[in-house]
Scaffold this motif. Structure first.
Motif, PDB file in Angstrom:
ATOM      1  N   THR A  15      36.970 -12.292 -33.701  1.00 59.22           N
ATOM      2  CA  THR A  15      35.769 -11.453 -33.615  1.00 59.22           C
ATOM      3  C   THR A  15      35.930 -10.235 -32.722  1.00 59.22           C
ATOM      4  O   THR A  15      35.019  -9.412 -32.645  1.00 59.22           O
ATOM      5  CB  THR A  15      34.562 -12.276 -33.118  1.00 59.22           C
ATOM      6  OG1 THR A  15      34.785 -12.663 -31.752  1.00 59.22           O
ATOM      7  CG2 THR A  15      34.373 -13.519 -33.953  1.00 59.22           C
ATOM      8  N   ASP A  72      30.069 -15.391 -31.779  1.00 53.89           N
ATOM      9  CA  ASP A  72      29.894 -13.949 -31.560  1.00 53.89           C
ATOM     10  C   ASP A  72      28.439 -13.549 -31.767  1.00 53.89           C
ATOM     11  O   ASP A  72      28.075 -12.917 -32.755  1.00 53.89           O
ATOM     12  CB  ASP A  72      30.804 -13.162 -32.511  1.00 53.89           C
ATOM     13  CG  ASP A  72      30.849 -11.673 -32.143  1.00 53.89           C
ATOM     14  OD1 ASP A  72      30.894 -11.367 -30.947  1.00 53.89           O
ATOM     15  OD2 ASP A  72      30.830 -10.843 -33.072  1.00 53.89           O
ATOM     16  N   TYR A 116      31.784  -9.436 -28.854  1.00 57.17           N
ATOM     17  CA  TYR A 116      32.381  -8.217 -29.404  1.00 57.17           C
ATOM     18  C   TYR A 116      31.828  -6.976 -28.716  1.00 57.17           C
ATOM     19  O   TYR A 116      32.584  -6.051 -28.376  1.00 57.17           O
ATOM     20  CB  TYR A 116      32.149  -8.118 -30.913  1.00 57.17           C
ATOM     21  CG  TYR A 116      32.543  -6.767 -31.459  1.00 57.17           C
ATOM     22  CD1 TYR A 116      33.889  -6.416 -31.586  1.00 57.17           C
ATOM     23  CD2 TYR A 116      31.576  -5.822 -31.816  1.00 57.17           C
ATOM     24  CE1 TYR A 116      34.260  -5.157 -32.058  1.00 57.17           C
ATOM     25  CE2 TYR A 116      31.944  -4.572 -32.286  1.00 57.17           C
ATOM     26  CZ  TYR A 116      33.279  -4.249 -32.406  1.00 57.17           C
ATOM     27  OH  TYR A 116      33.631  -2.996 -32.863  1.00 57.17           O
TER      28      TYR A 116
END
Length: 252
Positions: A53, A88, A103
């Motif tokens: 990710t 994520d 992220y």
């Protein structure tokens, strides 16, 4: 010759004591084994998070990737959400605030381009995760949280995990931290409706600010603010985001 006699009651007490000692040992061993198993699982999830990710989505700075692999995100989320720590996505941390998705944390940190000798200011400590990521990369981190409860929780977390290069305080981040300015970089983890002038003033020439700008019910834009050697400022739009609002006296 001296003789010793063992009273049956004494034998019973000794047996009970021995069994208790064995049970205690087994409990400790089981706890250690469980903790090691959890650490292994968290490490596997963290490695997968960074690869799938973050790195696979374009983050390339090796220092950022190393920091994301090192910092234990599960230590910065509420106990009942630890199993989701390496997904994520943002997670609630109380008082209407969130810990940003991994992220975005990595992307914003990479945009900052802060070196190992840098001094960085963070606005919006939250859980402390972003500050910990920065502390793995730069020399000094200064972070401000407006909610006292969250700020104290983050301070305790920094102390427990050994992040002694992070200096934190409870206050209004809109006005920065003039006492320790200027900063090589400033990262804002809550959305303002404009770029705060005090932050621009406290940024060193050659420094960068990464900040989401926009209202709560509007499209927010992650912006990169750059100040050149002459003090001229340029702003670049990076990508649409969604953050909690920057709170404080400036809203009045």
């Amino acid at each position: 010759m001296r003789y010793f006699y063992y009273h049956p009651t004494s034998k019973k007490r000794f047996t009970v004591f021995l069994l208790g000692l064995i049970c205690l040992f087994l409990d400790v061993a089981t706890g250690v084994a469980t903790e090691l198993k959890e650490d292994t699982i968290y490490t596997q999830r963290r490695n997968a998070m960074v690869k799938q990710t973050i790195e696979d989505r374009g983050v390339r700075d090796p220092n950022v990737l190393r920091a994301m692999l090192t910092v234990l995100r599960h230590e910065f989320v509420p106990e009942d959400l630890k199993e989701y720590a390496y997904e994520d996505r943002p997670l609630p941390i109380g008082l209407g605030q969130t810990i940003s998705q991994p992220y975005i944390v990595a992307y914003m940190t990479e945009l900052l381009e802060a070196g190992s000798e840098a001094k960085v200011l963070e606005i919006g400590t939250g859980s402390g995760y972003q500050a910990a990521i920065l502390a793995e990369i730069v020399k000094e981190v200064y972070t401000i949280e407006i909610f006292e409860e969250l700020g104290k929780q983050a301070q305790n977390c920094f102390e427990r995990l050994g992040y002694n290069t992070i200096k934190s305080k409870i206050g209004d981040g809109y006005y920065g931290w003039e006492e320790f300015a200027p900063f090589d970089g400033i990262i804002v983890t809550c959305a303002a409706d404009h770029i705060p002038p005090p932050l621009i003033q406290q940024l060193k020439p050659g420094g960068r600010i990464v900040i989401p700008v926009g209202g709560v019910y509007q499209v927010q834009m992650l912006m990169l603010v750059m100040k050149d050697a002459q003090g001229n400022v340029t702003v670049k739009n990076m990508l649409p985001v969604r953050f909690v609002p920057l709170l404080g006296d400036h809203q009045q």
